[in-house]
Design a protein around this motif. Structure first.
Motif, PDB file in Angstrom:
ATOM      1  N   VAL A 137       0.864  -1.180   0.000  1.00 24.08           N
ATOM      2  CA  VAL A 137       0.000   0.000   0.000  1.00 24.08           C
ATOM      3  C   VAL A 137       0.904   1.236   0.000  1.00 24.08           C
ATOM      4  CG1 VAL A 137      -1.749   1.280   1.266  1.00 24.08           C
ATOM      5  CG2 VAL A 137      -1.798  -1.223   1.256  1.00 24.08           C
ATOM      6  N   VAL A 138       0.687   2.096  -0.978  1.00 24.62           N
ATOM      7  CA  VAL A 138       1.474   3.323  -1.093  1.00 24.62           C
ATOM      8  C   VAL A 138       0.583   4.491  -0.694  1.00 24.62           C
ATOM      9  CG1 VAL A 138       2.798   4.780  -2.660  1.00 24.62           C
ATOM     10  CG2 VAL A 138       2.826   2.304  -2.964  1.00 24.62           C
ATOM     11  N   SER A 139       1.070   5.310   0.226  1.00 22.03           N
ATOM     12  CA  SER A 139       0.281   6.446   0.694  1.00 22.03           C
ATOM     13  C   SER A 139       0.179   7.524  -0.382  1.00 22.03           C
ATOM     14  CB  SER A 139       0.890   7.030   1.960  1.00 22.03           C
ATOM     15  OG  SER A 139       2.056   7.756   1.645  1.00 22.03           O
ATOM     16  N   ASP A 190       0.798  10.632   0.096  1.00 22.25           N
ATOM     17  CA  ASP A 190       2.009  11.453   0.222  1.00 22.25           C
ATOM     18  C   ASP A 190       3.170  10.845  -0.545  1.00 22.25           C
ATOM     19  OD1 ASP A 190       0.697  13.332   1.792  1.00 22.25           O
ATOM     20  OD2 ASP A 190       1.471  12.537   3.680  1.00 22.25           O
ATOM     21  N   ASP A 191       3.322   9.527  -0.466  1.00 25.99           N
ATOM     22  CA  ASP A 191       4.404   8.855  -1.188  1.00 25.99           C
ATOM     23  C   ASP A 191       4.208   8.952  -2.699  1.00 25.99           C
ATOM     24  OD1 ASP A 191       5.708   8.173   1.159  1.00 25.99           O
ATOM     25  OD2 ASP A 191       4.834   6.155   1.251  1.00 25.99           O
ATOM     26  N   LYS A 192       2.964   8.776  -3.156  1.00 24.48           N
ATOM     27  CA  LYS A 192       2.668   8.914  -4.589  1.00 24.48           C
ATOM     28  C   LYS A 192       2.980  10.327  -5.063  1.00 24.48           C
ATOM     29  CE  LYS A 192      -1.089   5.568  -4.866  1.00 24.48           C
ATOM     30  NZ  LYS A 192      -2.531   5.395  -5.073  1.00 24.48           N
ATOM     31  N   ASN A 193       2.539  11.313  -4.280  1.00 28.17           N
ATOM     32  CA  ASN A 193       2.777  12.711  -4.653  1.00 28.17           C
ATOM     33  C   ASN A 193       4.268  13.025  -4.695  1.00 28.17           C
ATOM     34  OD1 ASN A 193       0.045  13.263  -4.901  1.00 28.17           O
ATOM     35  ND2 ASN A 193      -0.139  14.136  -2.862  1.00 28.17           N
ATOM     36  N   LEU A 194       5.008  12.559  -3.690  1.00 30.21           N
ATOM     37  CA  LEU A 194       6.457  12.769  -3.675  1.00 30.21           C
ATOM     38  C   LEU A 194       7.093  12.149  -4.912  1.00 30.21           C
ATOM     39  CD1 LEU A 194       9.187  13.586  -2.478  1.00 30.21           C
ATOM     40  CD2 LEU A 194       9.105  11.495  -1.095  1.00 30.21           C
TER      41      LEU A 194
END
Length: 119
Positions: free
Chosen positions: A3-5, A7-11
């Protein structure tokens, strides 16, 4: 399944955007990204109007952004709390700074601007 958050996707989108830039701007913009996050680690990067932007969360307005157009620039949105040192110039408040490279003095000033923008 990992699971990717959000925030992580946006970063990752911001890092991909910077990585797609041509040198030497790619290196300069990556350094600017690093300086912004070092100055305010609580900010969350995301793409904003096609360029890197930084907000308090994925669902709040962008406060600080960087652009790589004809000129590279650091900018503040209307959500920034920056108050100009020495007062206003009429109704104008500094909200954008152009740069063509980063040095120690510039990085220090960027740090001051970012911290003032989020106070």
């Amino acid at each position: 399944m990992t699971v990717v958050s959000k925030d992580d996707k946006n970063l990752q989108q911001v890092l991909d955007k910077i990585a797609a830039m041509d040198e030497p701007r790619k290196g300069i913009m990556q350094r600017m990204h690093d300086v912004i996050l070092a100055a305010a680690p609580e900010l969350k990067p995301r793409i904003w109007y096609g360029m890197p932007g930084y907000a308090r969360s994925a669902s709040t307005p962008v406060i600080v952004f960087i652009r790589n157009d004809d000129l590279m620039s650091l900018g503040l949105s209307e959500k920034a709390t920056l108050k100009p040192a020495g007062g206003r110039d009429g109704q104008l408040i500094p909200a954008a700074w152009f740069f063509d490279d980063l040095d120690e003095v510039t990085e220090k000033r960027v740090t001051e601007i970012v911290r003032a923008a989020i106070e």
